[in-house]
Scaffold this active site. Sequence first.
Site, PDB file in Angstrom:
ATOM      1  N   CYS A   1       0.744  -0.642  -0.375  1.00 38.79           N
ATOM      2  CA  CYS A   1       0.206   0.128   0.282  1.00 38.79           C
ATOM      3  C   CYS A   1       0.840   1.290  -0.156  1.00 38.79           C
ATOM      4  O   CYS A   1       0.535   2.477  -0.989  1.00 38.79           O
ATOM      5  CB  CYS A   1      -0.972   0.599   1.040  1.00 38.79           C
ATOM      6  SG  CYS A   1      -2.332   1.138   0.712  1.00 38.79           S
TER       7      CYS A   1
ATOM      8  N   ARG B   1      -3.585   4.877   4.636  1.00 37.96           N
ATOM      9  CA  ARG B   1      -4.011   4.509   3.257  1.00 37.96           C
ATOM     10  C   ARG B   1      -4.278   3.058   3.775  1.00 37.96           C
ATOM     11  O   ARG B   1      -4.478   1.618   2.960  1.00 37.96           O
ATOM     12  CB  ARG B   1      -2.542   4.387   2.358  1.00 37.96           C
ATOM     13  CG  ARG B   1      -2.112   5.262   1.489  1.00 37.96           C
ATOM     14  CD  ARG B   1      -0.636   5.258   0.864  1.00 37.96           C
ATOM     15  NE  ARG B   1      -0.823   4.397   0.051  1.00 37.96           N
ATOM     16  CZ  ARG B   1      -1.375   5.199  -1.089  1.00 37.96           C
ATOM     17  NH1 ARG B   1      -1.494   6.217  -1.726  1.00 37.96           N
ATOM     18  NH2 ARG B   1      -0.957   4.193  -2.262  1.00 37.96           N
TER      19      ARG B   1
ATOM     20  N   TRP C   1      -0.641  -3.996   2.222  1.00 39.92           N
ATOM     21  CA  TRP C   1      -1.391  -4.324   2.277  1.00 39.92           C
ATOM     22  C   TRP C   1      -1.538  -5.576   1.041  1.00 39.92           C
ATOM     23  O   TRP C   1      -1.623  -5.831   0.333  1.00 39.92           O
ATOM     24  CB  TRP C   1      -2.705  -3.669   1.807  1.00 39.92           C
ATOM     25  CG  TRP C   1      -4.418  -3.743   2.162  1.00 39.92           C
ATOM     26  CD1 TRP C   1      -5.239  -3.476   2.761  1.00 39.92           C
ATOM     27  CD2 TRP C   1      -5.428  -4.027   1.161  1.00 39.92           C
ATOM     28  NE1 TRP C   1      -6.391  -3.762   2.761  1.00 39.92           N
ATOM     29  CE2 TRP C   1      -6.097  -4.478   1.457  1.00 39.92           C
ATOM     30  CE3 TRP C   1      -5.257  -5.007  -0.563  1.00 39.92           C
ATOM     31  CZ2 TRP C   1      -7.655  -5.407   0.616  1.00 39.92           C
ATOM     32  CZ3 TRP C   1      -5.758  -5.180  -0.983  1.00 39.92           C
ATOM     33  CH2 TRP C   1      -7.586  -5.486  -0.637  1.00 39.92           C
TER      34      TRP C   1
ATOM     35  N   ASN D   1       4.604  -2.248  -4.780  1.00 40.16           N
ATOM     36  CA  ASN D   1       2.419  -1.657  -4.871  1.00 40.16           C
ATOM     37  C   ASN D   1       1.870  -2.411  -6.010  1.00 40.16           C
ATOM     38  O   ASN D   1       2.939  -2.331  -7.331  1.00 40.16           O
ATOM     39  CB  ASN D   1       2.370  -0.343  -4.648  1.00 40.16           C
ATOM     40  CG  ASN D   1       2.464   0.197  -3.067  1.00 40.16           C
ATOM     41  OD1 ASN D   1       2.362  -0.356  -2.184  1.00 40.16           O
ATOM     42  ND2 ASN D   1       2.338   1.471  -2.541  1.00 40.16           N
ATOM     43  N   GLY D   2       0.743  -3.505  -6.143  1.00 37.80           N
ATOM     44  CA  GLY D   2       0.730  -4.249  -7.037  1.00 37.80           C
ATOM     45  C   GLY D   2       0.269  -5.648  -7.367  1.00 37.80           C
ATOM     46  O   GLY D   2       0.953  -6.074  -5.923  1.00 37.80           O
TER      47      GLY D   2
ATOM     48  N   GLU E   1     -25.053   5.938   0.903  1.00 31.39           N
ATOM     49  CA  GLU E   1     -23.354   5.490   1.598  1.00 31.39           C
ATOM     50  C   GLU E   1     -23.203   6.212   2.579  1.00 31.39           C
ATOM     51  O   GLU E   1     -22.352   5.105   4.049  1.00 31.39           O
ATOM     52  CB  GLU E   1     -23.022   6.982   0.931  1.00 31.39           C
ATOM     53  CG  GLU E   1     -21.897   7.950   1.256  1.00 31.39           C
ATOM     54  CD  GLU E   1     -20.686   7.858   0.875  1.00 31.39           C
ATOM     55  OE1 GLU E   1     -20.120   7.461   1.485  1.00 31.39           O
ATOM     56  OE2 GLU E   1     -20.242   6.741   0.705  1.00 31.39           O
TER      57      GLU E   1
ATOM     58  N   LYS F   1     -20.529   3.700   5.466  1.00 30.30           N
ATOM     59  CA  LYS F   1     -20.045   3.911   5.914  1.00 30.30           C
ATOM     60  C   LYS F   1     -19.947   3.111   7.442  1.00 30.30           C
ATOM     61  O   LYS F   1     -19.645   3.152   8.009  1.00 30.30           O
ATOM     62  CB  LYS F   1     -20.306   5.647   6.772  1.00 30.30           C
ATOM     63  CG  LYS F   1     -19.735   6.733   5.640  1.00 30.30           C
ATOM     64  CD  LYS F   1     -18.300   6.716   5.272  1.00 30.30           C
ATOM     65  CE  LYS F   1     -17.584   7.221   3.676  1.00 30.30           C
ATOM     66  NZ  LYS F   1     -18.192   6.091   3.128  1.00 30.30           N
TER      67      LYS F   1
ATOM     68  N   GLU G   1     -17.342   0.249   7.113  1.00 27.15           N
ATOM     69  CA  GLU G   1     -16.315   0.397   7.484  1.00 27.15           C
ATOM     70  C   GLU G   1     -15.599   0.749   8.189  1.00 27.15           C
ATOM     71  O   GLU G   1     -14.179  -0.171   8.454  1.00 27.15           O
ATOM     72  CB  GLU G   1     -15.997   1.390   6.296  1.00 27.15           C
ATOM     73  CG  GLU G   1     -16.223   1.667   4.799  1.00 27.15           C
ATOM     74  CD  GLU G   1     -16.303   2.808   3.733  1.00 27.15           C
ATOM     75  OE1 GLU G   1     -14.848   3.178   2.556  1.00 27.15           O
ATOM     76  OE2 GLU G   1     -16.271   4.015   4.490  1.00 27.15           O
TER      77      GLU G   1
ATOM     78  N   HIS H   1     -40.468  -5.467  -0.667  1.00 26.63           N
ATOM     79  CA  HIS H   1     -40.332  -6.512  -0.506  1.00 26.63           C
ATOM     80  C   HIS H   1     -39.124  -7.543  -0.832  1.00 26.63           C
ATOM     81  O   HIS H   1     -38.039  -7.630  -1.372  1.00 26.63           O
ATOM     82  CB  HIS H   1     -39.884  -5.776  -2.676  1.00 26.63           C
ATOM     83  CG  HIS H   1     -41.148  -5.851  -3.350  1.00 26.63           C
ATOM     84  ND1 HIS H   1     -42.345  -5.607  -4.040  1.00 26.63           N
ATOM     85  CD2 HIS H   1     -41.306  -3.526  -3.669  1.00 26.63           C
ATOM     86  CE1 HIS H   1     -42.985  -4.774  -4.834  1.00 26.63           C
ATOM     87  NE2 HIS H   1     -41.714  -3.672  -4.571  1.00 26.63           N
TER      88      HIS H   1
ATOM     89  N   LYS I   1      -6.640   2.656   1.221  1.00 31.00           N
ATOM     90  CA  LYS I   1      -7.172   3.903   1.073  1.00 31.00           C
ATOM     91  C   LYS I   1      -7.398   4.228  -0.420  1.00 31.00           C
ATOM     92  O   LYS I   1      -8.642   4.599  -0.687  1.00 31.00           O
ATOM     93  CB  LYS I   1      -6.451   5.515   1.312  1.00 31.00           C
ATOM     94  CG  LYS I   1      -7.158   6.836   1.358  1.00 31.00           C
ATOM     95  CD  LYS I   1      -8.411   7.118   2.039  1.00 31.00           C
ATOM     96  CE  LYS I   1      -8.930   7.908   1.225  1.00 31.00           C
ATOM     97  NZ  LYS I   1     -10.569   9.038   2.007  1.00 31.00           N
TER      98      LYS I   1
END
Length: 613
Positions: free
Chosen positions: A2, A27, A74, A100-101, A486, A490, A493, A509, A608
Amino acid sequence: MCGIVGYIGNREAYPILIKGLHRLEYRGYDSAGIALIHEGNLKVYKAKGKVSELEHYAEQKDVAGTVGIAHTRWATHGEPTQHNAHPHYSQSEELAIIHNGIIENYGLLKEGLVREGYTFQSETDTEVLIQLIEFMKRSNGTDLSTAVQLALTQVVGAYAIAVLDRNNPDQIVAARKGSPLVVGIGEDEYFLGSDATPIIEFTNRVTYIGDEEIVTIRRGEALKIRTITNIEKTPRIQKLEMTLSQLEKGGYPHFMLKEIFEQPHTLSDCMRGRVNVEGNNITLAGFIDNREKFLNARRIIITACGTSWHAAQIGMYAIEEYARIPVEVEYSSEFRYRKPVIHKDDIVIAISQSGETADTLAAVELAKNAGAFIFGICNVVGSSIPRNTHSGCYTHVGPEIGVASTKAFTAQVAVLTMLAILIGKEKRTVSREEYLNLIRELNLIPEKVAEILKKSGQIEQYAKTFTYAGNCIYLGRGYNFPVALEGALKLKEISYIHAEGYPAAEMKHGPIALVSHEMPVIVIATQSDTYEKVTSNIQEIKARKGRIISVVTEGDQVVRGLSDFSVEVPETLPCLTPLLSVIPLQLLAYHIAVVKGCDVDQPRNLAKSVTVE
């Protein structure tokens, strides 16, 4: 991924690298490590857990040296363990890498290296890459920069890497593709970062490394940049806009709370220079320069991920209402793989806070190849999306450190709303009177957000009541439906409570089967054309002993009377309501997480900036 930090100069590297790792903690990560060269030795220290664990591990170690690289990981390949943490040695321990990646073809590369006699100490794709670089260096008799270049021609995937060579202690070789990398330029010293946050304390002069570019950073020499195909590039030096104070908590217990409370200012900053001081006109340079493309667009496609996708949904409502252009909102991760039909007179809007979201970047590339006009909305100046789109708009909210996005969301909504109003005005689908009224209300939004923030203490008390919950449902209609999504995100998270957002009418429904006195239902019931409908939905929930937390317009009596708890927000136009109704939901999630003892700024398993697919 990360976080990446590097330093080469005349100072001791270790304190600079550790401070940089702390700057990058926002991050999200699960392990950390550092590599230093001193007196012919290449030393690697790493630890599972926080940067503080790495510091503790290195307390009795030799951390001398004026060149080094450091990393927060990460986990992608392999569990978060000390062995899998970065940096990774090559087999000879002459080279070390941070990365990273994701190297997508690491399995095939590893098989080939095993046949060449290489062994592996970790489960990571990154160790495969450093072994490949060493193999290229030895078998071709090249220097490190050329070995990196040769190795990367064999790689499929995304990367930002930095490599040290014990036998050449006065250089760092770095490269990137699809994952950000920035070099800071000081006085006889260089800094390296996956973003500018570890650099700004030392210099505001930076150059952003482009895709498939390799930079050789040598002590006392100018930067040398070339592409993987060996084309030399001239570094473009830019001045950073951020300040060190933006990276501090400023007396708040968490960055997330600071950023929630910054929103009156960040919304003003987002609109400054775009809504004129007389309050009678909106100007967006990205629109003006491409006016005919917007006015003649057959369709607008908005592509984004996570919170940005929710902002895109609100943008869809606004653009269709005011500009009368059909809009589709796509998850970036699905858009690129479902063989979408894209026309040359389509406009694709790509939204990303960081400007580095891998899926959104891939969607941009797909749409560009199909001939569409690409408009980017992001926060980070110089990031990949602005560099890869035809035009766009920065949100100008400053660094967002909290992993759970708040101020970036409201700024994205503000930009999309301004764009919708402006297109409508130019297409004459918005009358002059309506146009002026929309601008007047838009100018009042920062002040109204400030009024809502005064209710933080009230919401904190509500939060103490609902920390028992294992599940929550969020309901809204029209512009407030994406706000419900949203708000639910939150809560998930940062408090780890399962939550889902629904259009209020969809309760009957299926989801109404979940309603009981043990499950809170959060309803956004501000004044709108569907207010009575939402009120009926609330009555259905109350009939089944559901507990209601409502967000209502000031002066409301009906929904407040049906609710166990309610928060009032000032009245505004329906299209601007999300900028107000989301604030109590941000505060509710924050206070619940704090009461539960959760790590608000660095929630588990989250990063992040998602720079891998």
